[in-house]
Design an enzyme around this catalytic site. Structure first.
Site, short mmCIF file in Angstrom:
data_model
loop_
_atom_site.label_atom_id
_atom_site.label_comp_id
_atom_site.label_asym_id
_atom_site.label_seq_id
_atom_site.Cartn_x
_atom_site.Cartn_y
_atom_site.Cartn_z
CG ASP A 208 31.40 18.78 24.40
OD1 ASP A 208 30.31 19.12 24.92
OD2 ASP A 208 32.02 19.50 23.60
CB SER B 37 14.92 23.25 36.04
OG SER B 37 14.76 24.33 36.96
CE1 TYR C 247 19.29 25.98 33.93
CE2 TYR C 247 17.22 26.50 35.04
CZ TYR C 247 18.36 25.72 34.92
OH TYR C 247 18.55 24.68 35.80
CE LYS D 157 17.89 22.75 33.00
NZ LYS D 157 18.62 21.47 33.09
N1 LIG Z 1 21.58 23.67 41.25
C1 LIG Z 1 20.28 23.90 41.11
O1 LIG Z 1 19.66 24.61 41.93
C2 LIG Z 1 19.53 23.29 39.94
C3 LIG Z 1 18.14 23.41 39.94
C4 LIG Z 1 17.42 22.87 38.88
C5 LIG Z 1 18.08 22.18 37.89
N2 LIG Z 1 19.44 22.09 37.92
C6 LIG Z 1 20.08 21.36 36.82
O2 LIG Z 1 20.93 20.37 37.36
C7 LIG Z 1 21.94 20.06 36.40
C8 LIG Z 1 23.27 20.06 37.11
O3 LIG Z 1 23.54 21.37 37.58
P1 LIG Z 1 24.40 21.67 38.88
O4 LIG Z 1 23.59 22.54 39.75
O5 LIG Z 1 24.92 20.41 39.42
O6 LIG Z 1 25.55 22.56 38.25
P2 LIG Z 1 27.14 22.36 38.22
O7 LIG Z 1 27.64 23.56 37.46
O8 LIG Z 1 27.65 22.12 39.58
O9 LIG Z 1 27.37 21.05 37.36
C9 LIG Z 1 27.27 21.01 35.96
C10 LIG Z 1 28.24 19.95 35.45
O10 LIG Z 1 28.04 19.82 34.03
C11 LIG Z 1 29.31 19.71 33.42
N3 LIG Z 1 29.23 20.14 32.01
C12 LIG Z 1 29.03 21.39 31.54
N4 LIG Z 1 29.06 21.39 30.21
C13 LIG Z 1 29.24 20.11 29.82
C14 LIG Z 1 29.35 19.47 28.55
N5 LIG Z 1 29.27 20.17 27.41
N6 LIG Z 1 29.52 18.13 28.52
C15 LIG Z 1 29.62 17.41 29.67
N7 LIG Z 1 29.55 17.96 30.91
C16 LIG Z 1 29.34 19.29 30.96
C17 LIG Z 1 30.21 20.63 34.25
O11 LIG Z 1 31.59 20.34 34.04
C18 LIG Z 1 29.72 20.33 35.66
O12 LIG Z 1 30.42 19.26 36.23
C19 LIG Z 1 21.80 21.10 35.29
O13 LIG Z 1 21.10 20.54 34.20
C20 LIG Z 1 20.99 22.20 35.94
O14 LIG Z 1 20.28 22.96 35.02
C21 LIG Z 1 20.18 22.62 38.92
#
Ligand SMILES: NC(=O)c1ccc[n+]([C@@H]2O[C@H](COP(=O)([O-])OP(=O)(O)OC[C@H]3O[C@@H](n4cnc5c(N)ncnc54)[C@H](O)[C@@H]3O)[C@@H](O)[C@H]2O)c1
Length: 263
Positions: free
Chosen positions: A66, A145, A158, A162
């Site tokens: 976590d 991001s 958010y 970031k």
């Molecule tokens: N998807 C997009 O378009 C996008 C764009 C820019 C940045 N991001 C960033 O990419 C990263 C991943 O996002 P994603 O799109 O894969 O989302 P996602 O929701 O698919 O994955 C997030 C993962 O983080 C895990 N998680 C959440 N809280 C947690 C904790 N306290 N400890 C450990 N694990 C934890 C979740 O279980 C999940 O597996 C994030 O930081 C997000 O802000 C995503």
């Protein structure tokens, strides 16, 4: 002649690796030869992804962690180093989002975003440096991001988290450059993961439109004309985690098809 990134013998940790971008990053690092620890609060998801990597011939295993709990993050890193002897690459990536007008963001939503997206990265950096500094080498590649480069309306909390990751990256990079440690972050664009389902749900709940139409409008605004993929993101991280990027330090690499004309 070809140029390939070879991370054979390197040990990596990716947080939030049970789904979305984290899973994509873990797969790309493993494809380049690294041994990858997939960390997630959802251990079953992390195990499923690590099993996929192993079944494709990669080296991977799952760890429960976590990122909002400093002791849990240190235990995760200690476990990986105990098992594999060192830590070369740390990718703090776990994240969440609450979208919508700022008034709709509760104190709890705000704290949750800051704790997972920013404080979680801070703990990962500290825990990684415990091993990287004495070994005088390491790569830290954080997930920021494009919203960590340009402030985005309806994503105020958010964006704040970031921008924090971008600042953390730039400050720590200068502190540890002399120890042969590079600290960079990535700025992904739009990838339809669970986080996006949540963002769209929040925007729909705020009466701002219908989910698929909203999503299409965001994709239509990308100059390249397509959404990004977890592999696009994983490839960029693999580059930053390699010695090809050894003089890149404190930077944010946008992977967003040219969106926003980011400065
Ligand atoms: N998807 C997009 O378009 C996008 C764009 C820019 C940045 N991001 C960033 O990419 C990263 C991943 O996002 P994603 O799109 O894969 O989302 P996602 O929701 O698919 O994955 C997030 C993962 O983080 C895990 N998680 C959440 N809280 C947690 C904790 N306290 N400890 C450990 N694990 C934890 C979740 O279980 C999940 O597996 C994030 O930081 C997000 O802000 C995503």
């Amino acid at each position: 002649m070809s140029t390939e990134i070879d991370l054979t013998g390197k040990v990596a940790i990716v947080t939030g690796a049970g789904s979305g971008l984290g899973a994509g990053i873990a797969k790309c690092l493993a494809k380049a030869g690294a041994s990858v620890a997939l960390a997630d609060i959802n251990f079953d998801d992390a195990r499923k992804m690590s099993n996929e990597i192993v079944s494709e011939g990669g080296k991977a295993f799952a760890v429960e962690a976590d990122v909002t709990n400093e002791a849990s993050v240190f235990a995760m890193v200690d476990e990986v180093v105990k098992k594999l002897g060192k830590l070369d690459i740390m990718c703090p990536n776990a994240g969440t989002c609450k979208a919508g007008p700022i008034e709709s963001c509760s104190a709890e939503d705000w704290d949750n975003m800051l704790k997972i997206n920013l404080t979680g990265h801070f703990y990962c950096v500290k825990a990684a440096l415990k091993y990287m500094k004495p070994q005088k080498s390491g790569k830290i590649v954080m997930t920021a991001s494009q919203a960590g480069r340009v402030a985005v309306p309806l994503l105020a909390g958010y964006s704040a988290s970031k921008f924090g990751v971008t600042a953390l990256t730039k400050a720590v990079a200068q502190e540890v450059a002399k120890d042969n440690i590079q600290v960079n972050c990535i700025g992904p664009g739009i990838i339809r993961t669970k986080i996006w389902d949540k963002i769209l749900g929040d925007l729909v709940a705020a009466g701002l439109g219908e989910a698929d139409a909203l999503y299409k409008s965001f994709i239509d605004a990308i100059p390249s004309g397509r959404e990004q993929t977890p592999e696009d993101i994983g490839n960029a991280v693999t580059f930053l985690a390699s010695d090809m990027a050894s003089e890149i330090n404190g930077d944010i690499l946008l992977i967003n098809g040219g969106q926003f004309n980011c400065p």
